[in-house]
Each structure stands twice: as C-alpha cells, then as structure tokens.
Enzyme design. Structure first.
Site, PDB file in Angstrom:
ATOM      1  N   SER A   1      -7.020  -6.177  -0.270  1.00  0.00           N
ATOM      2  CA  SER A   1      -6.882  -6.175   1.190  1.00  0.00           C
ATOM      3  C   SER A   1      -8.071  -5.429   1.780  1.00  0.00           C
ATOM      4  O   SER A   1      -8.749  -4.679   1.064  1.00  0.00           O
ATOM      5  CB  SER A   1      -5.582  -5.447   1.565  1.00  0.00           C
ATOM      6  OG  SER A   1      -5.553  -5.118   2.942  1.00  0.00           O
TER       7      SER A   1
ATOM      8  N   TYR B   1       1.581   3.871   0.598  1.00  0.00           N
ATOM      9  CA  TYR B   1       1.522   3.273  -0.735  1.00  0.00           C
ATOM     10  C   TYR B   1       0.621   2.045  -0.763  1.00  0.00           C
ATOM     11  O   TYR B   1      -0.014   1.753  -1.763  1.00  0.00           O
ATOM     12  CB  TYR B   1       2.930   2.932  -1.271  1.00  0.00           C
ATOM     13  CG  TYR B   1       3.689   1.890  -0.470  1.00  0.00           C
ATOM     14  CD1 TYR B   1       3.338   0.550  -0.479  1.00  0.00           C
ATOM     15  CD2 TYR B   1       4.783   2.250   0.317  1.00  0.00           C
ATOM     16  CE1 TYR B   1       4.029  -0.393   0.258  1.00  0.00           C
ATOM     17  CE2 TYR B   1       5.489   1.313   1.052  1.00  0.00           C
ATOM     18  CZ  TYR B   1       5.102  -0.008   1.020  1.00  0.00           C
ATOM     19  OH  TYR B   1       5.781  -0.945   1.755  1.00  0.00           O
TER      20      TYR B   1
HETATM   21  N1  LIG Z   1      -0.947 -11.437   5.008  1.00  0.00           N
HETATM   22  C1  LIG Z   1      -1.910 -10.570   5.259  1.00  0.00           C
HETATM   23  O1  LIG Z   1      -2.255 -10.289   6.421  1.00  0.00           O
HETATM   24  C2  LIG Z   1      -2.654  -9.917   4.129  1.00  0.00           C
HETATM   25  C3  LIG Z   1      -3.827  -9.202   4.423  1.00  0.00           C
HETATM   26  C4  LIG Z   1      -4.536  -8.631   3.405  1.00  0.00           C
HETATM   27  C5  LIG Z   1      -4.122  -8.750   2.098  1.00  0.00           C
HETATM   28  N2  LIG Z   1      -2.981  -9.430   1.833  1.00  0.00           N
HETATM   29  C6  LIG Z   1      -2.576  -9.528   0.418  1.00  0.00           C
HETATM   30  O2  LIG Z   1      -2.318 -10.876   0.116  1.00  0.00           O
HETATM   31  C7  LIG Z   1      -1.279 -10.952  -0.875  1.00  0.00           C
HETATM   32  C8  LIG Z   1      -0.167 -11.838  -0.346  1.00  0.00           C
HETATM   33  O3  LIG Z   1       0.325 -11.276   0.856  1.00  0.00           O
HETATM   34  P1  LIG Z   1       1.271 -12.103   1.828  1.00  0.00           P
HETATM   35  O4  LIG Z   1       1.133 -11.518   3.168  1.00  0.00           O
HETATM   36  O5  LIG Z   1       1.015 -13.554   1.603  1.00  0.00           O
HETATM   37  O6  LIG Z   1       2.693 -11.694   1.212  1.00  0.00           O
HETATM   38  P2  LIG Z   1       4.116 -12.331   1.450  1.00  0.00           P
HETATM   39  O7  LIG Z   1       4.084 -13.533   2.313  1.00  0.00           O
HETATM   40  O8  LIG Z   1       5.002 -11.184   1.811  1.00  0.00           O
HETATM   41  O9  LIG Z   1       4.494 -12.818  -0.010  1.00  0.00           O
HETATM   42  C9  LIG Z   1       4.683 -11.905  -1.027  1.00  0.00           C
HETATM   43  C10 LIG Z   1       5.016 -12.685  -2.278  1.00  0.00           C
HETATM   44  O10 LIG Z   1       5.167 -11.751  -3.361  1.00  0.00           O
HETATM   45  C11 LIG Z   1       6.318 -12.121  -4.105  1.00  0.00           C
HETATM   46  N3  LIG Z   1       6.902 -10.941  -4.735  1.00  0.00           N
HETATM   47  C12 LIG Z   1       7.365  -9.811  -4.137  1.00  0.00           C
HETATM   48  N4  LIG Z   1       7.900  -9.003  -5.065  1.00  0.00           N
HETATM   49  C13 LIG Z   1       7.771  -9.621  -6.260  1.00  0.00           C
HETATM   50  C14 LIG Z   1       8.154  -9.308  -7.591  1.00  0.00           C
HETATM   51  N5  LIG Z   1       8.823  -8.172  -7.893  1.00  0.00           N
HETATM   52  N6  LIG Z   1       7.844 -10.165  -8.580  1.00  0.00           N
HETATM   53  C15 LIG Z   1       7.202 -11.323  -8.307  1.00  0.00           C
HETATM   54  N7  LIG Z   1       6.823 -11.695  -7.072  1.00  0.00           N
HETATM   55  C16 LIG Z   1       7.116 -10.842  -6.060  1.00  0.00           C
HETATM   56  C17 LIG Z   1       7.282 -12.761  -3.091  1.00  0.00           C
HETATM   57  O11 LIG Z   1       8.129 -13.726  -3.706  1.00  0.00           O
HETATM   58  P3  LIG Z   1       9.663 -13.387  -4.149  1.00  0.00           P
HETATM   59  O12 LIG Z   1      10.298 -12.643  -3.037  1.00  0.00           O
HETATM   60  O13 LIG Z   1      10.235 -14.746  -4.424  1.00  0.00           O
HETATM   61  O14 LIG Z   1       9.563 -12.569  -5.417  1.00  0.00           O
HETATM   62  C18 LIG Z   1       6.302 -13.476  -2.148  1.00  0.00           C
HETATM   63  O15 LIG Z   1       6.067 -14.780  -2.563  1.00  0.00           O
HETATM   64  C19 LIG Z   1      -0.810  -9.527  -1.122  1.00  0.00           C
HETATM   65  O16 LIG Z   1      -1.397  -9.026  -2.281  1.00  0.00           O
HETATM   66  C20 LIG Z   1      -1.289  -8.783   0.113  1.00  0.00           C
HETATM   67  O17 LIG Z   1      -1.518  -7.421  -0.123  1.00  0.00           O
HETATM   68  C21 LIG Z   1      -2.235 -10.021   2.812  1.00  0.00           C
END
Ligand SMILES: NC(=O)c1ccc[n+]([C@@H]2O[C@H](COP(=O)([O-])OP(=O)(O)OC[C@H]3O[C@@H](n4cnc5c(N)ncnc54)[C@H](OP(=O)(O)O)[C@@H]3O)[C@@H](O)[C@H]2O)c1
Length: 265
Positions: A149, A171
């Site tokens: 990120s 965290y």
């Molecule tokens: N969206 C943003 O603005 C943003 C910005 C910068 C970086 N990021 C990074 O991009 C990545 C994705 O973010 P996002 O915003 O797309 O997240 P998100 O929509 O909240 O999705 C998170 C995913 O992680 C899975 N997950 C959570 N706990 C888990 C576990 N114990 N085991 C396996 N899978 C698990 C969830 O699936 P289940 O619930 O089915 O397990 C879900 O598919 C992350 O690493 C985040 O830090 C996001």
C-alpha cells in the site's frame, strides 16, 4: 530476441491470487487470466471465489477456486499442496488478501486484536511464502508479488480524513511496511533460485465510497494526489501482468508504487 507480446504472455502459467474476488483482488485475477494464466482464486469464502472464477470461465478464461484461511497454517499448506499436485506447478503467487479489523490507535490497542491481525497479515503471509518458495525452488522459477500500500512507504496522513470519523489503524502501516521489507529479503535470498519477489503499492481504490463526491475524505484525497483522483478499476492490470511475466524477468526486490503520485510529494 523475444517479441513484446510473448514477454507479457502468461499462457501455461498457474497463478494464485489470495483474496482474489475482493476490491483489488477482482482486478488482479482478471488481469492475470486475460494474459493467459490459469488463476486460482483463494480465500475463506470459497463460494464467492467460485463465483469470481465462474465469471472468468464464462469468458473463456482459465480460473478455479480453492479455500484458504491465511490465519491457519494447515489451510495454507493445503492450498499450495493442492495447486502443486493438481496443476503440476505454481508460477505466480499474488499475496493480496488482507484482514481488516477494527481501526485502532497504538495508545488503545489490545494485544488480542493486534495478534489477530498479525496471525493473518504477518504470520500467514510468511507461511504462504514459505510454502510457495518450496515449490518454486524445485521448479527453479517463480514470481511472488506482494500487494502492499502507499502506507508501506509513508504513514497515514490523518488530516485527509477530515471530520468523517474515518481513520487508519496502526497495525496496517506496520504490516504494509513489513511487506515491503519481506519482499526485499526474499528477493535477495531466493534470487539464486530464479524466484523473483516484488511488491505493488497501490493508492486508494473504493468505488462505492469514492462515488460520493460530497465526502470530505474523497475531496481531500483527490487534492493531495498529484493526478487528482483515486485508482480506477484497471489501474493495477498492467503492473501485475508486468511483474508476473517475463516482461520483468530481470526485476526483483522492487516496490512499484501505483498511486497517482500520492507518495511523490
Ligand atoms: N482498496 C484500497 O484502497 C487499497 C489501497 C492500497 C492497498 N490495498 C491493498 O490491496 C489488497 C486488497 O485490498 P482490498 O481493498 O481489495 O481488500 P478487500 O476488498 O477487503 O478484500 C480482502 C480480501 O482478503 C480476503 N481475506 C481476508 N482475510 C482472509 C484470510 N484469513 N484468509 C484468506 N483470505 C482472507 C477476503 O476474502 P474472505 O473474506 O473470503 O476470506 C477478501 O477477498 C490488500 O493487501 C490491501 O492492503 C488496498
């Protein structure tokens, strides 16, 4: 000399995208599948993973779903073993899954909440890397891409949240900086095995929130981003295929910021 389309082609490759149906996960899975890879979408809600895989398969792309709880060592081992045995190889691992629990400042954090976070986003990350490296080492090839990120390069800019009540937990910054460090450690350690390890550090992407033009955070975030906008749906497609493919075969230990300039001030 190989031609450019060939260098970006992922035909014949097997990829795992953890959290591959989520907000960014959907884009990452789609990009790798469109580039020709068989994409395994893995997380706790295997039904949602299957729905995402089916959408790709309906377009004639190659995708499947498998269960993964990144907080459970046996579940991680089972995923990597199943992929290696069923498909014969694991070429690309995208560590995209993230557990997001209640926002916490460091001055009121509880040990149990902190440990719950670390079990998935820190220990689980290390375990899935361990399991993947063991497979990739035997193959003498592999590409691991960690999704960090902007908060893996800078700290949260708290004034951006204004009076919305939104915030960013301690965290998360800790884990995302750790991801960048782990990327560099692994790149140096496993380079001799022809395993490349890179990081993508995206900026904000949350279509349901950012459509709300009146939201103070949305307004502030745009003002603070040199390109004046949040990420769009396809902004990670090029970077992920680049890092997964032979187009980047001499790139390892890199942290690619895809943030519209947020961190370049
Ligand atoms: N969206 C943003 O603005 C943003 C910005 C910068 C970086 N990021 C990074 O991009 C990545 C994705 O973010 P996002 O915003 O797309 O997240 P998100 O929509 O909240 O999705 C998170 C995913 O992680 C899975 N997950 C959570 N706990 C888990 C576990 N114990 N085991 C396996 N899978 C698990 C969830 O699936 P289940 O619930 O089915 O397990 C879900 O598919 C992350 O690493 C985040 O830090 C996001």
């Amino acid at each position: 000399m190989r031609q450019i389309a060939d260098l970006f082609d992922l035909s014949g490759k097997t990829a795992i995208v953890t959290g591959g149906y989520g907000t960014y996960g959907h884009t990452l899975s789609e990009a790798l599948a469109e580039a020709g890879a068989l994409v395994i979408i893995a997380s706790r809600d295997v039904e949602k993973c299957r729905q995402e895989a089916d959408k790709l398969a309906d377009r004639g792309l190659k995708a499947a779903a498998l269960p993964l709880d990144q907080g459970d060592e046996a579940s991680i081992q089972n995923l990597i073993r199943t992929v290696a045995e069923r498909y014969g190889h694991l070429d690309i691992l995208v560590n995209n899954a993230v557990l997001r629990s209640a926002p916490q400042d460091i001055d009121n954090m509880t040990v149990s909440e902190w440990q719950k976070q670390q079990l998935v986003n820190s220990t689980g990350l290390a375990v899935i890397c361990r399991e993947a490296v063991q497979v990739m080492r035997k193959q003498k090839s592999g590409s691991i891409i960690n999704i960090s990120s902007i908060q893996g390069s800078v700290g949260p800019h708290f004034p951006v949240y204004g009076s919305t009540g939104m915030t960013s937990p301690a965290y998360y910054t800790y884990e995302k900086w750790g991801m960048v460090g782990l990327t560099k450690w692994m790149a140096n350690r496993y380079g001799p095995d022809n395993i490349r390890v890179n990081c993508i550090s995206p900026g904000g992407y949350n279509p349901s929130l950012t459509r709300d033009e009146a939201n103070e955070f949305v307004q502030n975030y745009k003002k603070l981003t040199p390109m004046g906008r949040f990420a769009e749906e396809d902004d990670l497609k090029g970077p992920i295929v680049f890092l997964a493919s032979d187009a980047s075969k001499y790139v390892t230990g890199h942290n690619l910021l895809v943030d519209g300039g947020w961190t370049s001030w």
